[in-house]
Motif scaffolding. Sequence first.
Motif, short mmCIF file in Angstrom:
data_model
loop_
_atom_site.label_atom_id
_atom_site.label_comp_id
_atom_site.label_asym_id
_atom_site.label_seq_id
_atom_site.Cartn_x
_atom_site.Cartn_y
_atom_site.Cartn_z
N GLU A 96 -36.82 -5.59 33.14
CA GLU A 96 -36.02 -4.57 33.29
C GLU A 96 -35.23 -4.98 34.44
O GLU A 96 -35.54 -5.25 35.66
N LYS A 97 -33.91 -4.43 34.59
CA LYS A 97 -33.15 -4.66 35.76
C LYS A 97 -31.96 -3.58 35.51
O LYS A 97 -30.97 -3.98 34.74
N GLY A 98 -31.66 -2.71 36.31
CA GLY A 98 -30.69 -1.73 36.10
C GLY A 98 -30.91 -1.17 34.86
O GLY A 98 -31.89 -0.41 34.40
N TYR A 99 -29.59 -1.07 33.99
CA TYR A 99 -29.57 -0.54 32.71
C TYR A 99 -30.08 -1.18 31.61
O TYR A 99 -30.22 -1.04 30.36
N HIS A 100 -30.53 -2.80 32.06
CA HIS A 100 -30.91 -3.72 30.93
C HIS A 100 -32.44 -3.60 30.87
O HIS A 100 -33.28 -3.52 31.80
N SER A 101 -32.97 -3.81 29.53
CA SER A 101 -34.50 -4.18 29.60
C SER A 101 -34.47 -4.81 28.10
O SER A 101 -33.87 -4.80 27.04
N GLY A 102 -35.60 -5.67 28.22
CA GLY A 102 -35.76 -6.40 27.04
C GLY A 102 -37.17 -6.72 26.98
O GLY A 102 -38.01 -6.89 27.87
N LEU A 103 -37.88 -6.75 25.60
CA LEU A 103 -39.34 -6.69 25.40
C LEU A 103 -39.68 -8.03 24.48
O LEU A 103 -38.69 -7.84 23.38
N LEU A 104 -40.55 -8.73 24.69
CA LEU A 104 -41.03 -9.68 23.71
C LEU A 104 -42.59 -9.17 23.47
O LEU A 104 -43.25 -9.18 24.46
N LEU A 105 -43.12 -9.11 22.19
CA LEU A 105 -44.44 -8.81 21.84
C LEU A 105 -45.11 -10.29 22.26
O LEU A 105 -44.82 -11.39 22.15
N PRO A 106 -46.66 -10.44 22.50
CA PRO A 106 -47.40 -11.44 22.83
C PRO A 106 -47.38 -12.67 21.86
O PRO A 106 -47.00 -13.89 22.08
N GLN A 107 -47.24 -12.09 20.38
CA GLN A 107 -47.33 -13.18 19.54
C GLN A 107 -46.25 -13.99 19.31
O GLN A 107 -45.95 -15.16 18.99
N VAL A 108 -44.87 -13.58 19.98
CA VAL A 108 -43.54 -14.22 19.77
C VAL A 108 -43.71 -15.61 20.71
O VAL A 108 -43.36 -16.82 19.78
N LEU A 153 -40.25 -15.93 29.60
CA LEU A 153 -39.40 -15.23 30.80
C LEU A 153 -38.05 -15.42 30.48
O LEU A 153 -37.30 -14.34 30.48
N SER A 154 -37.49 -16.64 30.45
CA SER A 154 -36.00 -16.60 29.99
C SER A 154 -35.52 -15.98 28.74
O SER A 154 -34.59 -15.54 28.85
N SER A 155 -36.40 -16.13 27.87
CA SER A 155 -36.11 -15.49 26.51
C SER A 155 -36.14 -14.02 26.50
O SER A 155 -35.32 -13.41 25.97
N LYS A 173 -33.25 -11.10 26.13
CA LYS A 173 -33.51 -9.78 25.20
C LYS A 173 -32.55 -8.88 26.00
O LYS A 173 -32.15 -7.95 25.27
N ALA A 174 -32.76 -8.89 27.16
CA ALA A 174 -32.37 -7.81 28.09
C ALA A 174 -30.79 -7.78 28.25
O ALA A 174 -30.19 -7.09 29.09
N GLY A 175 -30.27 -9.01 27.84
CA GLY A 175 -28.86 -9.26 28.08
C GLY A 175 -28.43 -9.70 29.63
O GLY A 175 -27.52 -9.52 30.01
#
Length: 219
Positions: A160-172, A184-186, A190-192
């Motif tokens: 998360e950073k500001g209004y941005h957020s991105g999530l990836l499940l463990p299996q990905v 981490l980069s991926s 996701k978070a834009g």
Amino acid sequence: CSSLRALLLLRMTNANASNGAATATEELLTAEEQRDALRIARHTLVQRVAHHTTPTEADLSKEGIKLTPALRSLRGVFVTLEKGPRHQLCGCIGYVKGRAPLFQSIIENAVNAAVDDDRFKPVEATELGEIFIEISVMTPLVVCQSVDEIKVGEHGLLIEKGYHSGLLLPQVATEEGWDRDTFLSSTCRKAGLPRDAWHTGGCVIKRFSAQVFGEDTKH
């Protein structure tokens, strides 16, 4: 799964809730509870897509599904729908945090993944026999004090950073063969955010684990 799952954004709902006797827990579901969770998702999918209804707790009881304390606990959960022999992603929506009893969240997200994931066409009744269901039951989020805490294959990530957020499940990360930095980069992507945002400052990195289980065969 194909790389499509890794490249698409999972819809997230960050909401807290309390509901009667439901409590947050990290307890793993038993094999029987996993089977019943999948039965709940399958029954919901059929009822919503084929009959335009949503099952109630009474309906689940009629189906012989026992709602144990674990299935009534407050847990984050994602429901993933895949289609055909190549397991092509066709819906994935969930709650990052527990906002309702687990069985109810499974019902809601089975519906959401089937008809309300705007990346894909709604699932049609003629496709039901080609759909596989996977459920990811999440543990509570933990803020990382160091990226050294992250274990690829065990942890999922929320950045998360500001209004941005991105999530990836463990299996990905496991499915894609990523190392920790790529994971981490991926997730930043996701978070834009820029791919290097995780180490340039200002990001909150949270980890979680998930108990992942799915149907062995299509229906």
